[in-house]
Design a protein around this motif. Structure first.
Motif, PDB file in Angstrom:
ATOM      1  N   GLY A  86       0.817  -1.209   0.000  1.00  0.00           N
ATOM      2  CA  GLY A  86       0.000   0.000   0.000  1.00  0.00           C
ATOM      3  C   GLY A  86       0.850   1.257   0.000  1.00  0.00           C
ATOM      4  N   GLN A  87       1.940   1.240   0.774  1.00  0.00           N
ATOM      5  CA  GLN A  87       2.844   2.386   0.790  1.00  0.00           C
ATOM      6  C   GLN A  87       3.538   2.548  -0.561  1.00  0.00           C
ATOM      7  OE1 GLN A  87       5.423   2.620   4.323  1.00  0.00           O
ATOM      8  NE2 GLN A  87       4.096   1.123   5.306  1.00  0.00           N
ATOM      9  N   ALA A  88       3.940   1.421  -1.153  1.00  0.00           N
ATOM     10  CA  ALA A  88       4.600   1.476  -2.461  1.00  0.00           C
ATOM     11  C   ALA A  88       3.656   2.023  -3.522  1.00  0.00           C
ATOM     12  CB  ALA A  88       5.090   0.080  -2.850  1.00  0.00           C
ATOM     13  N   TYR A  89       2.372   1.646  -3.443  1.00  0.00           N
ATOM     14  CA  TYR A  89       1.375   2.130  -4.413  1.00  0.00           C
ATOM     15  C   TYR A  89       1.336   3.656  -4.411  1.00  0.00           C
ATOM     16  CZ  TYR A  89      -3.164   2.750  -6.714  1.00  0.00           C
ATOM     17  OH  TYR A  89      -4.178   3.128  -7.562  1.00  0.00           O
ATOM     18  N   ARG A  90       1.240   4.241  -3.224  1.00  0.00           N
ATOM     19  CA  ARG A  90       1.185   5.695  -3.127  1.00  0.00           C
ATOM     20  C   ARG A  90       2.484   6.334  -3.636  1.00  0.00           C
ATOM     21  NH1 ARG A  90      -2.832   8.042  -0.186  1.00  0.00           N
ATOM     22  NH2 ARG A  90      -4.252   6.665   0.965  1.00  0.00           N
ATOM     23  N   MET A  91       3.619   5.756  -3.249  1.00  0.00           N
ATOM     24  CA  MET A  91       4.901   6.332  -3.646  1.00  0.00           C
ATOM     25  C   MET A  91       5.088   6.279  -5.158  1.00  0.00           C
ATOM     26  SD  MET A  91       7.327   4.802  -0.607  1.00  0.00           S
ATOM     27  CE  MET A  91       8.836   5.500  -1.290  1.00  0.00           C
ATOM     28  N   ILE A  92       4.660   5.178  -5.784  1.00  0.00           N
ATOM     29  CA  ILE A  92       4.843   5.027  -7.231  1.00  0.00           C
ATOM     30  C   ILE A  92       3.903   5.947  -8.000  1.00  0.00           C
ATOM     31  CG2 ILE A  92       4.543   3.427  -9.160  1.00  0.00           C
ATOM     32  CD1 ILE A  92       5.540   1.197  -7.247  1.00  0.00           C
ATOM     33  N   VAL A  93       2.621   5.967  -7.621  1.00  0.00           N
ATOM     34  CA  VAL A  93       1.651   6.816  -8.327  1.00  0.00           C
ATOM     35  C   VAL A  93       2.030   8.285  -8.204  1.00  0.00           C
ATOM     36  CG1 VAL A  93      -0.755   7.596  -8.325  1.00  0.00           C
ATOM     37  CG2 VAL A  93      -0.245   5.156  -8.122  1.00  0.00           C
ATOM     38  N   GLU A  94       2.350   8.721  -7.000  1.00  0.00           N
ATOM     39  CA  GLU A  94       2.691  10.127  -6.790  1.00  0.00           C
ATOM     40  C   GLU A  94       4.068  10.461  -7.365  1.00  0.00           C
ATOM     41  OE1 GLU A  94       2.250  10.495  -2.586  1.00  0.00           O
ATOM     42  OE2 GLU A  94       0.044  10.515  -2.667  1.00  0.00           O
ATOM     43  N   GLY A  95       5.012   9.497  -7.268  1.00  0.00           N
ATOM     44  CA  GLY A  95       6.342   9.719  -7.826  1.00  0.00           C
ATOM     45  C   GLY A  95       6.316   9.834  -9.344  1.00  0.00           C
TER      46      GLY A  95
END
Length: 209
Positions: A86-95
């Motif tokens: 879940g944390q990776a999802y946010r980091m990838i989409v926003e990154g």
């Protein structure tokens, strides 16, 4: 007389401490019952001293794959993995929206990074700016898992309410609307090598759910 006086003093002190204990501990109604002894129940086979059979560690359609991964990596936990996913999802989409290649490099497999980097470079060449806001993650669910050839794979279904917008160099909207949420549903497949000391997973593919 002196002895009588001493007895009265000690009696007064005893009453004082009794009142203080009552105030701290409260009143005890009745007496304390001793803990109940466990009720021995024989198992289905009739042996009263046999342990019940161990239930499967994992359940659901991904159970076999999760078990295979856990056998190869004793520290593996589905709940811990989903928290990190879940944390990776946010980091990838926003990154990706920010064009943050340094962050994406650590989270993406090489083939996925190359595709994301190409889009970022194209956007920059046109002078476009992307903005993405994740309102909430609705679903984070493991739908498939496997461990083959020394590689562990986890397929996760993500559903999220997201607002995104791309503007041109003139500030005009090219696509999207930051004021409008959309429900995005995708399958993300993460991988990691089981023979590596690196415990991090990387995104290997994305498909529409």
């Amino acid at each position: 007389m002196t002895e009588l006086f001493s007895l009265l003093v000690f009696a007064g002190v005893a009453v004082f401490f009794a009142i203080k204990l009552y105030g701290v501990l409260g009143r005890s109604e009745g007496h304390m019952e001793p803990p109940k002894a466990p009720d021995p129940k024989p198992n289905a086979s009739g042996g009263g001293d046999r342990l019940p059979p161990v239930r499967p560690a994992f359940e659901g359609p991904a159970a076999a794959g999760l078990e295979a991964i856990a056998q190869a990596d004793r520290s593996f936990s589905p709940d811990g993995f989903l928290d990190g996913a879940g944390q990776a999802y946010r980091m990838i989409v926003e990154g990706f929206a920010r064009g943050d290649k340094d962050t994406l490099r650590t989270l993406l497999a090489d083939k996925v990074f190359d595709r994301y980097a190409a889009v970022i470079d194209e956007r920059r060449a046109k002078g476009e700016t992307a903005k993405t806001e994740i309102d909430r993650l609705v679903t984070t669910e493991i739908v498939d898992a496997s461990a083959e050839g020394g590689v562990a794979r986890m397929k996760v279904k993500f559903e999220a309410d997201i607002a995104s917008e791309v503007t041109g160099s003139d500030g005009q909207t090219v696509s999207g609307d930051l004021g409008q949420l959309a429900r995005v549903s995708e399958y993300w497949t993460f991988e990691r090598r089981l023979d590596s000391n690196d415990p991090n997973w990387v995104l290997a593919s994305v498909s529409v759910a």
